[in-house]
Design a protein around this motif. Structure first.
Motif, PDB file in Angstrom:
ATOM      1  N   ARG A  82       5.959  -2.666 -10.316  1.00 50.42           N
ATOM      2  CA  ARG A  82       7.391  -3.293 -10.246  1.00 50.42           C
ATOM      3  C   ARG A  82       8.675  -2.653 -10.203  1.00 50.42           C
ATOM      4  NH1 ARG A  82       9.342  -4.819 -15.927  1.00 50.42           N
ATOM      5  NH2 ARG A  82       8.888  -2.652 -17.124  1.00 50.42           N
ATOM      6  N   LYS A  83       8.429  -1.365 -10.304  1.00 50.18           N
ATOM      7  CA  LYS A  83       9.736  -0.613 -10.194  1.00 50.18           C
ATOM      8  C   LYS A  83       9.735   0.174  -8.753  1.00 50.18           C
ATOM      9  CE  LYS A  83       9.326   0.635 -14.932  1.00 50.18           C
ATOM     10  NZ  LYS A  83       9.007   1.836 -15.881  1.00 50.18           N
ATOM     11  N   ASN A  84       8.650   0.296  -8.272  1.00 53.70           N
ATOM     12  CA  ASN A  84       8.610   0.796  -6.748  1.00 53.70           C
ATOM     13  C   ASN A  84       8.989  -0.165  -5.798  1.00 53.70           C
ATOM     14  OD1 ASN A  84       7.915   3.086  -7.889  1.00 53.70           O
ATOM     15  ND2 ASN A  84       5.968   2.988  -7.883  1.00 53.70           N
ATOM     16  N   LEU A  85      10.075  -0.689  -5.566  1.00 57.26           N
ATOM     17  CA  LEU A  85      10.437  -1.714  -4.832  1.00 57.26           C
ATOM     18  C   LEU A  85      11.381  -1.101  -3.614  1.00 57.26           C
ATOM     19  CD1 LEU A  85      10.623  -4.624  -3.881  1.00 57.26           C
ATOM     20  CD2 LEU A  85      12.618  -4.769  -5.337  1.00 57.26           C
ATOM     21  N   ASP A  86      10.951  -1.002  -2.414  1.00 54.89           N
ATOM     22  CA  ASP A  86      11.622  -0.524  -1.340  1.00 54.89           C
ATOM     23  C   ASP A  86      12.030  -1.735  -0.315  1.00 54.89           C
ATOM     24  OD1 ASP A  86      13.009   1.227   0.463  1.00 54.89           O
ATOM     25  OD2 ASP A  86      11.256   1.292   1.722  1.00 54.89           O
ATOM     26  N   ILE A  87      13.484  -1.901  -0.122  1.00 59.81           N
ATOM     27  CA  ILE A  87      13.777  -2.973   0.811  1.00 59.81           C
ATOM     28  C   ILE A  87      14.359  -2.307   2.004  1.00 59.81           C
ATOM     29  CG2 ILE A  87      15.394  -5.059   0.951  1.00 59.81           C
ATOM     30  CD1 ILE A  87      15.323  -5.214  -1.979  1.00 59.81           C
ATOM     31  N   ASP A  88      13.900  -2.555   3.024  1.00 57.91           N
ATOM     32  CA  ASP A  88      14.250  -2.071   4.405  1.00 57.91           C
ATOM     33  C   ASP A  88      14.840  -3.179   5.102  1.00 57.91           C
ATOM     34  OD1 ASP A  88      14.608  -0.102   6.431  1.00 57.91           O
ATOM     35  OD2 ASP A  88      12.649  -0.012   7.172  1.00 57.91           O
ATOM     36  N   ALA A  91      17.285  -4.851  12.208  1.00 57.53           N
ATOM     37  CA  ALA A  91      18.071  -5.609  13.081  1.00 57.53           C
ATOM     38  C   ALA A  91      17.958  -7.354  12.689  1.00 57.53           C
ATOM     39  CB  ALA A  91      17.613  -5.486  14.268  1.00 57.53           C
ATOM     40  N   SER A  92      16.609  -7.636  12.562  1.00 54.46           N
ATOM     41  CA  SER A  92      16.687  -9.009  12.534  1.00 54.46           C
ATOM     42  C   SER A  92      15.421  -9.394  11.379  1.00 54.46           C
ATOM     43  CB  SER A  92      16.044  -9.772  13.777  1.00 54.46           C
ATOM     44  OG  SER A  92      14.892  -9.257  14.271  1.00 54.46           O
ATOM     45  N   ARG A  93      15.176  -8.408  10.692  1.00 51.17           N
ATOM     46  CA  ARG A  93      14.221  -8.667   9.517  1.00 51.17           C
ATOM     47  C   ARG A  93      14.289  -7.839   8.381  1.00 51.17           C
ATOM     48  NH1 ARG A  93       8.625  -6.154  11.897  1.00 51.17           N
ATOM     49  NH2 ARG A  93       9.087  -4.089  12.250  1.00 51.17           N
ATOM     50  N   VAL A  94      13.388  -8.142   7.288  1.00 52.83           N
ATOM     51  CA  VAL A  94      13.763  -7.403   6.169  1.00 52.83           C
ATOM     52  C   VAL A  94      12.175  -7.195   5.915  1.00 52.83           C
ATOM     53  CG1 VAL A  94      14.091  -7.432   3.730  1.00 52.83           C
ATOM     54  CG2 VAL A  94      15.419  -8.649   5.156  1.00 52.83           C
ATOM     55  N   ILE A  95      11.751  -5.952   5.554  1.00 55.28           N
ATOM     56  CA  ILE A  95      10.480  -5.527   5.037  1.00 55.28           C
ATOM     57  C   ILE A  95      10.809  -5.158   3.700  1.00 55.28           C
ATOM     58  CG2 ILE A  95       8.722  -3.901   5.361  1.00 55.28           C
ATOM     59  CD1 ILE A  95       9.475  -3.724   8.469  1.00 55.28           C
ATOM     60  N   ILE A  96       9.914  -5.624   2.863  1.00 58.03           N
ATOM     61  CA  ILE A  96       9.986  -5.349   1.338  1.00 58.03           C
ATOM     62  C   ILE A  96       8.642  -4.614   1.066  1.00 58.03           C
ATOM     63  CG2 ILE A  96       9.933  -6.151  -0.850  1.00 58.03           C
ATOM     64  CD1 ILE A  96      11.426  -8.620   0.047  1.00 58.03           C
ATOM     65  N   THR A  97       8.543  -3.489   0.466  1.00 55.14           N
ATOM     66  CA  THR A  97       7.377  -2.595   0.397  1.00 55.14           C
ATOM     67  C   THR A  97       7.283  -2.344  -1.170  1.00 55.14           C
ATOM     68  OG1 THR A  97       7.814  -1.732   2.431  1.00 55.14           O
ATOM     69  CG2 THR A  97       6.113  -0.477   0.812  1.00 55.14           C
ATOM     70  N   GLN A 119       3.188  -5.043   1.546  1.00 53.25           N
ATOM     71  CA  GLN A 119       4.319  -5.222   2.282  1.00 53.25           C
ATOM     72  C   GLN A 119       4.706  -6.659   2.658  1.00 53.25           C
ATOM     73  OE1 GLN A 119       4.382  -2.896   5.881  1.00 53.25           O
ATOM     74  NE2 GLN A 119       5.375  -1.214   4.949  1.00 53.25           N
ATOM     75  N   LEU A 120       5.671  -6.998   2.630  1.00 52.27           N
ATOM     76  CA  LEU A 120       6.309  -8.378   3.159  1.00 52.27           C
ATOM     77  C   LEU A 120       7.076  -8.165   4.241  1.00 52.27           C
ATOM     78  CD1 LEU A 120       6.357 -11.458   2.980  1.00 52.27           C
ATOM     79  CD2 LEU A 120       8.334 -11.192   1.148  1.00 52.27           C
ATOM     80  N   ASP A 121       6.835  -8.818   5.484  1.00 53.14           N
ATOM     81  CA  ASP A 121       7.829  -8.815   6.597  1.00 53.14           C
ATOM     82  C   ASP A 121       8.455 -10.197   6.563  1.00 53.14           C
ATOM     83  OD1 ASP A 121       8.970  -8.429   8.966  1.00 53.14           O
ATOM     84  OD2 ASP A 121       7.362  -7.753  10.093  1.00 53.14           O
TER      85      ASP A 121
END
Length: 134
Positions: A82-88, A91-97, A119-121
């Motif tokens: 729950r702490k290791n959240l990366d939001i990238d 250009a037109s999308r968000v990748i949450i890892t 991952q959530l794209d």
């Protein structure tokens, strides 16, 4: 005259051996199931995030973290995931890892290490939560 039939069944030593094998598998299940159950909640949180937000790209990073934290609090998720959240943001999308490892003491000096990568794209939310890219 009747011939004696040999006895059929299990000996006491065989029964004890079967009980020990059963105890080993139950002990292993008690150690292995909780990390997978917590990861399932993390995957559910990502799917809920995608389902509740039609345009995930317009949602701020703070709001994403807040929504995930609320989900974790309600479902009692306490792992490092729950702490290791990366939001990238691209250009037109968000990748949450959410990538993390969990270490569980198994027996004496033997540890089990579980590695999870979810991952959530935002461009393909239906493909949640398998890693799309390395």
């Amino acid at each position: 005259m009747q011939l004696k039939q040999p006895q059929r069944g299990i000996t006491t030593l065989g029964f004890v051996f079967l009980i020990l094998i059963g105890v080993f598998f139950v002990f292993t299940a008690f150690k292995v199931v909780p990390p997978y159950a917590e990861n399932r909640y993390i995957v559910s949180a990502l799917k809920s995030l995608a389902r509740n937000n039609d345009d995930l790209f317009s949602v701020s990073s703070t709001d994403i973290r807040t929504q995930l934290t609320k989900f974790y609090t309600v479902n009692n998720v306490r792992t490092e995931g729950r702490k290791n959240l990366d939001i990238d943001r691209r250009a037109s999308r968000v990748i949450i890892t959410i990538a993390y490892e969990t270490r569980v003491d198994f027996f004496h000096n033997i540890d089990l290490v579980f590695s999870f990568n979810n991952q959530l794209d935002s461009s393909a939310p239906e493909q949640c939560c398998t890693p799309l890219e390395e």
